[in-house]
Design an enzyme around this catalytic site. Structure first.
Site, PDB file in Angstrom:
ATOM      1  N   SER A   1      43.250  40.897  41.886  1.00 28.74           N
ATOM      2  CA  SER A   1      43.007  39.505  41.526  1.00 28.74           C
ATOM      3  C   SER A   1      43.459  39.262  40.079  1.00 28.74           C
ATOM      4  O   SER A   1      44.625  39.486  39.761  1.00 28.74           O
ATOM      5  CB  SER A   1      41.521  39.183  41.738  1.00 28.74           C
TER       6      SER A   1
ATOM      7  N   HIS B   1      39.406  38.066  50.357  1.00 31.70           N
ATOM      8  CA  HIS B   1      39.815  38.380  48.996  1.00 31.70           C
ATOM      9  C   HIS B   1      39.434  39.803  48.602  1.00 31.70           C
ATOM     10  O   HIS B   1      40.175  40.468  47.872  1.00 31.70           O
ATOM     11  CB  HIS B   1      39.191  37.378  48.022  1.00 31.70           C
TER      12      HIS B   1
END
Length: 251
Positions: free
Chosen positions: A92, A227
């Protein structure tokens, strides 16, 4: 701790490890997130993890509020830990920070070349979305954390702990949401992009845009998950990382 030691964690020393892998946490994350990965890769790969200021044992230190200055600080801290072969892994926000740190090191005389960059859960650095979660109130930011499903339930269910981690989350969201990547920026190392097929932060097509930021090879690996797919798919992730590093080392 002082100097680079404050920035770098080594949970499982692996003097026989052929490759040293430096891991960069996500927004609001800390070095301990990578403890399971370090244990799983040991002893073939020695894992170092970056600990950003403003969290855990560095909670009393001021945050670094922008990605590029943070990359400069990390590159400096990595000085004593550099050796060949070595590689970066970032998830991320950590993917972008790893990329920008690699760029700093490529401009640094004497720094060894990076064997590989593995970026996870993030669109290409010049692929911008109009996001401003850092401007939301605490409840809005907490809702975003819950949506991504990457924070331990024990933290989410503990109001005191949750309020303690929110400043780091907000700072990091500000840093990554105000970052503007250079569309012409490229590194010399090959890039491997990992992405969950249901990631709300990046589509597969957006992750493919990392291909334009390397002078070397590029490949993409799509996992089942959101995610934080890498938590549930650790065995697959470990195998893919190992394959990437072996390929980069020509083994």
């Amino acid at each position: 701790m002082s100097g680079g030691d404050a920035w770098i964690r080594r949970f499982h020393p692996a003097p026989e490890g052929r490759t040293r892998l430096v891991c960069f946490p996500h927004a609001g994350g800390s070095a301990s997130f990578y403890h399971p990965l370090s244990a799983a890769l040991h002893p073939d790969i020695e894992v170092l993890t970056v600990q950003y200021p403003g969290r855990q044992d560095r909670r009393g230190e001021p945050f670094v509020t922008e990605i590029l200055p943070l990359a400069e600080r990390v590159a400096e801290a990595l000085g004593p830990w550099q050796r060949e072969p070595w590689a970066f892994f970032g998830h991320s926000m950590g993917a972008v920070l790893a990329f920008e740190t690699a760029r700093v090191l490529e401009r640094t005389p004497g720094a060894p070349p990076l064997a590989a960059l593995v970026v996870s859960g993030r669109r290409g650095p010049a692929t911008w979305r109009d996001e401003a979660f850092h401007r939301q109130d605490d409840e809005g930011l907490i809702a975003e954390i819950r949506r991504l499903n990457g924070t331990e339930k024990g933290v989410l269910d503990n109001e005191e702990l949750l309020r303690m981690v929110l400043p780091a989350v907000r700072n990091d969201y500000r840093a990554i949401e105000t970052y503007r990547g250079d569309p012409l920026a490229r590194i010399n190392a090959p890039i491997s992009a990992f992405i969950g097929d249901r990631d709300p932060k990046s589509t597969v097509a957006e992750a493919e845009r990392w291909a334009g930021h390397t002078q070397a090879g590029f490949d993409l690996h799509v996992f089942d998950g959101g995610h934080f797919y890498l938590v549930d798919r650790q065995v697959e992730v470990v195998q893919r990382i190992t394959d990437c590093l072996k390929r980069a080392a020509g083994r």
